[in-house]
Design a protein around this motif. Structure first.
Motif, PDB file in Angstrom:
ATOM      1  N   LEU A 533       0.840  -1.206   0.000  1.00 12.78           N
ATOM      2  CA  LEU A 533       0.000   0.000   0.000  1.00 12.78           C
ATOM      3  C   LEU A 533       0.872   1.252   0.000  1.00 12.78           C
ATOM      4  O   LEU A 533       0.622   2.217  -0.749  1.00 12.78           O
ATOM      5  CB  LEU A 533      -0.919  -0.038   1.214  1.00 12.78           C
ATOM      6  CG  LEU A 533      -1.927   1.105   1.367  1.00 12.78           C
ATOM      7  CD1 LEU A 533      -2.914   1.091   0.210  1.00 12.78           C
ATOM      8  CD2 LEU A 533      -2.648   0.997   2.697  1.00 12.78           C
ATOM      9  N   PHE A 534       1.899   1.211   0.827  1.00 10.21           N
ATOM     10  CA  PHE A 534       2.829   2.344   0.921  1.00 10.21           C
ATOM     11  C   PHE A 534       3.532   2.568  -0.428  1.00 10.21           C
ATOM     12  O   PHE A 534       3.676   3.705  -0.898  1.00 10.21           O
ATOM     13  CB  PHE A 534       3.849   2.044   2.031  1.00 10.21           C
ATOM     14  CG  PHE A 534       4.907   3.089   2.204  1.00 10.21           C
ATOM     15  CD1 PHE A 534       4.579   4.346   2.716  1.00 10.21           C
ATOM     16  CD2 PHE A 534       6.218   2.833   1.864  1.00 10.21           C
ATOM     17  CE1 PHE A 534       5.561   5.312   2.870  1.00 10.21           C
ATOM     18  CE2 PHE A 534       7.193   3.783   2.018  1.00 10.21           C
ATOM     19  CZ  PHE A 534       6.870   5.041   2.530  1.00 10.21           C
ATOM     20  N   TYR A 535       3.952   1.470  -1.069  1.00 14.08           N
ATOM     21  CA  TYR A 535       4.654   1.538  -2.347  1.00 14.08           C
ATOM     22  C   TYR A 535       3.741   2.143  -3.439  1.00 14.08           C
ATOM     23  O   TYR A 535       4.159   3.011  -4.220  1.00 14.08           O
ATOM     24  CB  TYR A 535       5.102   0.124  -2.738  1.00 14.08           C
ATOM     25  CG  TYR A 535       5.835   0.036  -4.042  1.00 14.08           C
ATOM     26  CD1 TYR A 535       7.152   0.480  -4.161  1.00 14.08           C
ATOM     27  CD2 TYR A 535       5.207  -0.486  -5.183  1.00 14.08           C
ATOM     28  CE1 TYR A 535       7.827   0.403  -5.369  1.00 14.08           C
ATOM     29  CE2 TYR A 535       5.879  -0.572  -6.390  1.00 14.08           C
ATOM     30  CZ  TYR A 535       7.185  -0.123  -6.476  1.00 14.08           C
ATOM     31  OH  TYR A 535       7.851  -0.197  -7.668  1.00 14.08           O
ATOM     32  N   ILE A 536       2.477   1.703  -3.487  1.00 15.23           N
ATOM     33  CA  ILE A 536       1.517   2.218  -4.486  1.00 15.23           C
ATOM     34  C   ILE A 536       1.269   3.705  -4.266  1.00 15.23           C
ATOM     35  O   ILE A 536       1.226   4.501  -5.215  1.00 15.23           O
ATOM     36  CB  ILE A 536       0.193   1.420  -4.415  1.00 15.23           C
ATOM     37  CG1 ILE A 536       0.425  -0.019  -4.924  1.00 15.23           C
ATOM     38  CG2 ILE A 536      -0.912   2.087  -5.221  1.00 15.23           C
ATOM     39  CD1 ILE A 536      -0.690  -0.970  -4.605  1.00 15.23           C
ATOM     40  N   LEU A 537       1.080   4.089  -3.020  1.00 17.74           N
ATOM     41  CA  LEU A 537       0.853   5.499  -2.700  1.00 17.74           C
ATOM     42  C   LEU A 537       2.041   6.366  -3.104  1.00 17.74           C
ATOM     43  O   LEU A 537       1.875   7.476  -3.628  1.00 17.74           O
ATOM     44  CB  LEU A 537       0.572   5.664  -1.204  1.00 17.74           C
ATOM     45  CG  LEU A 537      -0.814   5.224  -0.718  1.00 17.74           C
ATOM     46  CD1 LEU A 537      -0.869   5.239   0.790  1.00 17.74           C
ATOM     47  CD2 LEU A 537      -1.903   6.118  -1.303  1.00 17.74           C
ATOM     48  N   ILE A 538       3.265   5.842  -2.837  1.00 19.24           N
ATOM     49  CA  ILE A 538       4.482   6.585  -3.205  1.00 19.24           C
ATOM     50  C   ILE A 538       4.533   6.793  -4.728  1.00 19.24           C
ATOM     51  O   ILE A 538       4.810   7.900  -5.226  1.00 19.24           O
ATOM     52  CB  ILE A 538       5.733   5.822  -2.708  1.00 19.24           C
ATOM     53  CG1 ILE A 538       5.861   5.945  -1.191  1.00 19.24           C
ATOM     54  CG2 ILE A 538       6.995   6.326  -3.378  1.00 19.24           C
ATOM     55  CD1 ILE A 538       6.334   7.300  -0.710  1.00 19.24           C
ATOM     56  N   ASN A 540       2.086   6.686  -6.996  1.00 19.50           N
ATOM     57  CA  ASN A 540       1.024   7.585  -7.449  1.00 19.50           C
ATOM     58  C   ASN A 540       1.330   9.039  -7.105  1.00 19.50           C
ATOM     59  O   ASN A 540       1.059   9.949  -7.904  1.00 19.50           O
ATOM     60  CB  ASN A 540      -0.316   7.179  -6.854  1.00 19.50           C
ATOM     61  CG  ASN A 540      -0.864   5.910  -7.495  1.00 19.50           C
ATOM     62  OD1 ASN A 540      -0.525   5.608  -8.637  1.00 19.50           O
ATOM     63  ND2 ASN A 540      -1.683   5.177  -6.768  1.00 19.50           N
ATOM     64  N   SER A 541       1.847   9.237  -5.894  1.00 19.83           N
ATOM     65  CA  SER A 541       2.172  10.610  -5.492  1.00 19.83           C
ATOM     66  C   SER A 541       3.324  11.172  -6.325  1.00 19.83           C
ATOM     67  O   SER A 541       3.332  12.364  -6.662  1.00 19.83           O
ATOM     68  CB  SER A 541       2.512  10.665  -4.002  1.00 19.83           C
ATOM     69  OG  SER A 541       3.674   9.929  -3.750  1.00 19.83           O
ATOM     70  N   ASN A 544       1.835  12.040  -9.703  1.00 17.39           N
ATOM     71  CA  ASN A 544       1.041  13.250  -9.533  1.00 17.39           C
ATOM     72  C   ASN A 544       1.933  14.479  -9.421  1.00 17.39           C
ATOM     73  O   ASN A 544       1.655  15.535 -10.004  1.00 17.39           O
ATOM     74  CB  ASN A 544       0.168  13.087  -8.291  1.00 17.39           C
ATOM     75  CG  ASN A 544      -0.906  14.140  -8.209  1.00 17.39           C
ATOM     76  OD1 ASN A 544      -1.255  14.746  -9.212  1.00 17.39           O
ATOM     77  ND2 ASN A 544      -1.423  14.337  -7.007  1.00 17.39           N
TER      78      ASN A 544
END
Length: 573
Positions: A533-538, A540-541, A544
């Motif tokens: 989850l942390f990896y996906i968020l990183i 995507n951010s 972005n």
């Protein structure tokens, strides 16, 4: 605060002792019931039993604790929080008082748990890793017995009251009472450190020496023996009594062997306590509860003195406990050495000292009883081992030259400690004969064959001689048998019991926990859970952010330009 506590406890001790003498001479006892709560059919009753046994034991506990507190005034003088220490000791003694006068399992549990909790606080008093580990081992070992006592309380619901004293005699053959007897015996074995719960007793030596003197003489470890003395009716001629006889005899034998391989002064004395507890438990399991109580009282006197002398020696030798670094103490500290030697002789059963009257009587009763050869052998061989390690201790510490650093000043100038030791010295010399006249209304006269009568004396002399041989390094042929490392390690480590109690229970669970952490918490669940989850968020951010920093701005600017061109194109058309 030390002096006030000393005076109060000393006065209460004298009052209790005189009442005890009056009660024993008149065969008199007082049973007090106080109804605390009464609501419909529910009534909670507080009961107190004052008979000769509880009053004399209370007087001994108060006497020893008063002298220990007086002794602590000088021993703990460098402690800024000495009042906290005295308060802990007073709470400890109060818990023991509650246990002694209770004929009710509920109020016994209050004293029992109080002893366990405050002993933990006292063992970890010097705050370091060793003390913490010893405190945890002590507390958790005692908790096993506390659970057994709670289960016994639950089984007592079969009788409608927790005052066990009402039901012992006429319910002794019922199944419920047999289960209660087993649970109480189990609880007493944990508190008095019988096999397989022996490992906590030497570990508890991490406590300050005054606490050790109190714990090993009259409070914590004797609580189990005292409880079984109260339940003695259930033990005689039962399978529980036979089991207790075996385990207590093995404890006596194991601790006697272990003490001969030990070099820590306090641990040797702790193992001697374990040996004497085994002796009390084993004679109690044979139905001689008065003899067990007699030895409990005499042992309290010389064992407290032994620990006090050890404390003075350790204090003078700059907190060194290794007996190999001692030697020649009799020349440098004559008063302390005299007290130490008299206490050691009383422990060995030297004629006409306190220990002689109880130990000799116990061994003659064993010779007189219907008992198998194995138990008979363990009794007498363990007695020989007691004399053996006592002589070895005296040889290492008192004779020869001092092996400590040359700039070490040894003296007998600790007057407060010496005064408290002299009080116990007098009791160690005269206490045995006095108690013998008090407890046994008529003299016990045991007629045995000549060689059996002399067997105790012969065993003691042989034990003393073996202690000398083991200690004397020049006799290589005796020491050669001690060079077998595995055998020495097995005998010196109390038959691996400390390892079974710690690593043996914890190691596999810790390994399982480590495997679970690596496989699940830090493995698959981490990869597909929090880390993923942390990896996906990183990712995507970052995308972005790139869009916002560069591409989006360019696209918007291009869009605006195109819109302007289109608008201009439309206007001009």
């Amino acid at each position: 605060m030390c002096y006030i506590s000393f005076i109060i406890l000393f006065c209460f001790s004298f009052i209790s002792f005189f009442f005890g003498m009056y009660f024993i001479m008149n065969e008199f006892s007082i049973f007090i019931e106080w109804e605390v709560v009464s609501y419909n059919s529910l009534s909670i009753i507080m009961t107190v039993l004052l008979d000769w046994m509880s009053l004399i034991f209370m007087s001994f506990v108060l006497m020893i604790s008063s002298l220990v507190i007086f002794y602590s005034k000088e021993y703990m003088e460098m402690d800024y929080k000495i009042n906290r220490f005295i308060m802990l000791v007073l709470m400890f003694v109060t818990s023991m008082m509650l246990l002694i006068i209770s004929p009710n399992l509920i109020s016994i549990l209050l004293g029992w748990d109080g002893l366990g909790l405050i002993s933990y606080c006292l063992v970890i008093y010097f705050q370091n890793v060793k003390s913490y580990n010893a405190g945890m081992l002590t507390a958790l070992s005692n908790r096993i017995g506390d659970v057994a006592l709670l289960l016994a309380i639950a089984w007592m619901l079969n009788y409608g009251s927790w005052s066990y004293i009402f039901y012992l005699e006429f319910m002794k053959n019922s199944k419920e009472m047999l289960i209660i007897c087993g649970l109480v015996m189990f609880a007493a074995m944990t508190k008095s450190a019988q096999i397989p719960f022996s490992s906590w007793l030497p570990a508890a030596m991490a406590a300050p020496t005054p606490v050790s003197a109190l714990v090993h003489s009259s409070t914590l470890v004797t609580a189990g023996v005292y409880l079984l003395i109260r339940f003695n009716i259930l033990l005689s001629n039962s399978i529980m009594g036979n089991l207790l006889l075996l385990l207590a005899s093995l404890t006596m034998f194991m601790s006697g062997l272990g003490a001969n391989y030990e070099f820590d002064l306090k641990k040797i004395i702790a193992l001697s306590t374990l040996s004497q507890l085994g002796l009390m438990m084993s004679i109690l399991s044979m139905g001689n509860y008065k003899l067990a109580f007699f030895h409990l009282l005499t042992h309290a006197l010389f064992k407290a003195l032994l620990f006090m002398c050890a404390g003075v020696i350790i204090h003078n030798m700059n907190n060194t406990q290794d007996i190999r670094l001692m030697g020649g103490l009799s020349m440098m500290m004559p008063l302390t050495s005299s007290c130490f030697n008299i206490a050691n002789l009383a422990l060995c059963g030297m004629p006409f000292l306190a220990g002689f009257y109880s130990k000799d009587l116990i061994l003659e009763m064993v010779s007189f009883s219907y008992i198998n050869f194995f138990s008979f052998f363990l009794y007498f061989f363990s007695t020989g081992l007691t004399v053996c390690y006592s002589f070895r201790l005296v040889y290492y510490s008192m004779s020869g030259d001092c092996n400590f650093s040359s700039l070490n000043l040894l003296s007998d100038e600790s007057w407060i400690m010496l005064k408290s030791m002299f009080g116990l010295l007098i009791l160690s010399i005269f206490g045995g004969s006095m108690l013998n006249w008090l407890i046994f209304s008529s003299p016990i006269f045991i007629i045995l064959p000549f060689y059996l009568k002399l067997l105790t004396l012969m065993v003691c002399l042989m034990g003393g001689f073996m202690g000398y041989l083991i200690s004397n390094i020049s006799l290589f042929f005796v020491n050669k048998s001690f060079n077998n490392y595995n055998l020495t390690y097995f005998l010196g480590s109390m038959w691996f019991m400390p390892f079974i109690s710690t690593y043996g229970i914890i190691k596999n669970l810790l390994m399982l926990g480590m495997a679970v952490i690596k496989s699940f918490d830090q493995g698959w669940s981490e990869y597909f859970g929090g880390q993923k989850l942390f990896y996906i968020l990183i990712k995507n951010s970052q995308l972005n952010q790139n869009l916002q920093n560069n591409n989006l701005k360019i696209y918007l600017l291009s869009f605006v330009f195109w819109m302007m061109i289109i608008c201009m194109f439309i206007i001009f058309l």
